[in-house]
Design a protein around this motif. Structure first.
Motif, PDB file in Angstrom:
ATOM      1  N   GLN A  15       0.836  -1.219   0.000  1.00 31.15           N
ATOM      2  CA  GLN A  15       0.000   0.000   0.000  1.00 31.15           C
ATOM      3  C   GLN A  15       0.862   1.255   0.000  1.00 31.15           C
ATOM      4  OE1 GLN A  15      -3.054  -0.048   3.072  1.00 31.15           O
ATOM      5  NE2 GLN A  15      -3.318  -2.241   2.779  1.00 31.15           N
ATOM      6  N   SER A  18       2.198   1.805  -3.405  1.00 31.92           N
ATOM      7  CA  SER A  18       1.236   2.345  -4.384  1.00 31.92           C
ATOM      8  C   SER A  18       0.907   3.812  -4.078  1.00 31.92           C
ATOM      9  CB  SER A  18      -0.024   1.477  -4.514  1.00 31.92           C
ATOM     10  OG  SER A  18      -0.643   1.362  -3.277  1.00 31.92           O
ATOM     11  N   ILE A  19       0.951   4.210  -2.807  1.00 30.63           N
ATOM     12  CA  ILE A  19       0.756   5.632  -2.477  1.00 30.63           C
ATOM     13  C   ILE A  19       1.919   6.450  -3.055  1.00 30.63           C
ATOM     14  CG2 ILE A  19       0.800   7.304  -0.569  1.00 30.63           C
ATOM     15  CD1 ILE A  19      -0.785   5.215   1.074  1.00 30.63           C
ATOM     16  N   ALA A  22       1.353   6.678  -6.777  1.00 26.05           N
ATOM     17  CA  ALA A  22       0.257   7.592  -7.130  1.00 26.05           C
ATOM     18  C   ALA A  22       0.637   9.044  -6.843  1.00 26.05           C
ATOM     19  CB  ALA A  22      -1.001   7.213  -6.351  1.00 26.05           C
ATOM     20  N   GLY A  23       1.473   9.256  -5.827  1.00 23.01           N
ATOM     21  CA  GLY A  23       1.808  10.629  -5.435  1.00 23.01           C
ATOM     22  C   GLY A  23       3.173  11.065  -5.919  1.00 23.01           C
ATOM     23  N   LEU A  77      -1.356   5.564   6.543  1.00 24.04           N
ATOM     24  CA  LEU A  77      -1.542   5.321   5.104  1.00 24.04           C
ATOM     25  C   LEU A  77      -2.861   5.950   4.635  1.00 24.04           C
ATOM     26  CD1 LEU A  77      -0.310   1.606   4.818  1.00 24.04           C
ATOM     27  CD2 LEU A  77       0.942   3.676   4.159  1.00 24.04           C
ATOM     28  N   ASP A  78      -3.894   5.804   5.456  1.00 25.98           N
ATOM     29  CA  ASP A  78      -5.199   6.428   5.149  1.00 25.98           C
ATOM     30  C   ASP A  78      -5.063   7.947   5.025  1.00 25.98           C
ATOM     31  OD1 ASP A  78      -6.961   4.311   5.106  1.00 25.98           O
ATOM     32  OD2 ASP A  78      -8.345   5.285   6.524  1.00 25.98           O
ATOM     33  N   ARG A  81      -3.274   8.939   1.854  1.00 29.22           N
ATOM     34  CA  ARG A  81      -4.185   8.820   0.700  1.00 29.22           C
ATOM     35  C   ARG A  81      -5.141  10.009   0.661  1.00 29.22           C
ATOM     36  NH1 ARG A  81      -5.301   3.668   2.557  1.00 29.22           N
ATOM     37  NH2 ARG A  81      -3.780   2.251   1.678  1.00 29.22           N
ATOM     38  N   LEU A  84      -3.466  13.075  -0.656  1.00 34.56           N
ATOM     39  CA  LEU A  84      -3.260  13.022  -2.112  1.00 34.56           C
ATOM     40  C   LEU A  84      -4.565  13.285  -2.867  1.00 34.56           C
ATOM     41  CD1 LEU A  84      -0.780  10.068  -2.734  1.00 34.56           C
ATOM     42  CD2 LEU A  84      -0.363  12.531  -2.894  1.00 34.56           C
ATOM     43  N   TRP A  85      -5.658  12.686  -2.400  1.00 29.60           N
ATOM     44  CA  TRP A  85      -6.946  12.936  -3.060  1.00 29.60           C
ATOM     45  C   TRP A  85      -7.330  14.400  -2.965  1.00 29.60           C
ATOM     46  CZ3 TRP A  85      -8.625   9.995  -6.606  1.00 29.60           C
ATOM     47  CH2 TRP A  85      -8.516   8.605  -6.534  1.00 29.60           C
TER      48      TRP A  85
END
Ligand SMILES: [Zn+2]
Length: 343
Positions: A15, A18-19, A22-23, A77-78, A81, A84-85
């Motif tokens: 995870q 992948s963060i 994505a970032g 991690l949450d 995310r 980033l969103w």
């Protein structure tokens, strides 16, 4: 030690990767160390958000020092995310992160997390691994022991250098935090207590930390902003004393004149167990909620605290206590916590 099915990686590391992917355009990721466990190498990567030069104090978030306490890692991690969103549309957040540096090290002990163990792959409890001894009585074994790695809460050999995970984390602390005039750290754990706690130094002595007024100012501001927060915000020594606490070590080794305010978020697990006693029979279950709805509730509850630490860094001149106000906060803190042995 049971071999996990997926040797070489685990869900939280995937995870995190992948963060970072994505970032990639928003985050700076750096590799600060490498931990070996059963022929697998895990990177220790604290990703920092923002790419500008930050003049304001940084806030750094840590989790996964104890490999069993996965819920703290999930919390970070949450939150990463979520940032980033939000950066897709939230101009205010964008501006905030141009000024305030947020750094995340969500898996400090990757070898332990991979193995489903509290300790690191050498059997050392990293939160007992700094060299200093407590002044006063610590709980037997749990306060840190040097008998051997076959018992829990092992501190490591007397005189041995700190474990690589501890050294790497302290290196991040030194580079990102201690050299600044003011800085904040939050380290996420789970397992102890009926409720959730925010602890601050000291763990090694029942005496007050020199920056008690600054910490008390933070506590007061947080409680005023979030009156229903439900944390017990107090010195760790109010619960128990500890040998080798890494935050005590880092705090005591901050250059004079700089203010470093480390906090530990301890998510109490005893209520999760009371409501679902079968958790007692699972090692993971003692430190992490098992039921999905309870996990969701835990993850929901703490974003305010992380936001708060990101926001207090923006204009500390507005709230850092000085003179008479500092003395008043000190008097209030001393009245709240008469300094003596844990009780
Ligand atoms: Zn812990």
């Amino acid at each position: 030690m049971a071999q996990p099915p997926n040797a070489g990686s685990f869900a939280e590391m995937q995870q995190l990767e992948s963060i970072l992917e994505a970032g990639a355009s928003r985050l700076d990721a750096c590799r600060v160390g490498e931990v070996h466990a059963a022929a697998s190498a895990f990177p220790s990567t604290p990703p920092a958000s923002g790419r500008t030069i930050h003049a304001r104090p940084p806030s750094v978030f840590f989790a996964g020092i104890h490999g069993l306490e996965r819920i703290g890692t999930h919390l970070l991690l949450d939150y990463m995310r979520m940032l980033l969103w939000r950066l897709e549309w939230d101009e205010l957040l964008e501006r905030q992160l141009q000024s305030v540096r947020l750094v995340f090290m969500p898996i400090v002990n990757p070898g332990g997390m991979w193995a489903g163990a509290r300790a690191n792959p050498n059997g050392v409890d990293l939160m007992r691994n700094a060299p200093q001894d407590a002044i006063g009585r610590v709980p037997p074994l749990a306060g840190g022991q040097r008998v051997g790695a076959w018992l829990p809460w092992y501190r490591g050999k007397l005189g041995a250098p700190m474990e690589v995970e501890s050294a790497v984390m302290l290196q991040v602390v030194e580079q990102q935090l201690q050299g600044r005039p003011l800085s904040f750290a939050l380290d996420c754990h789970s397992g102890y207590g009926w409720g959730d706690s925010i602890w601050f130094p000291y763990a090694r002595t029942a005496a007050p930390m020199p920056h008690l007024p600054e910490m008390y100012a933070l506590k007061t501001m947080f409680e005023q902003a979030h009156p229903h927060h439900g944390y017990a915000f107090e010195p760790q020594s109010r619960q128990y004393l500890l040998h080798g606490d890494l935050w005590d070590w880092a705090y005591d080794h901050t250059p004079p004149g700089n203010i470093f305010l480390p906090m530990t978020l301890e998510l109490g697990s005893w209520l999760w167990i009371k409501k679902n006693p079968r958790q007692l029979f699972s090692r993971q279950g003692f430190f992490n909620p098992v039921k999905a709805h309870r996990t969701a509730r835990v993850l929901r509850r703490h974003a305010n605290l992380l936001d708060f630490l990101a926001r207090v860094a923006y204009a500390p001149e507005r709230w850092l206590p000085r003179g008479q106000r500092r003395q008043e906060l000190l008097d209030r803190a001393n009245a709240q916590w008469p300094w003596g042995p844990p009780g």
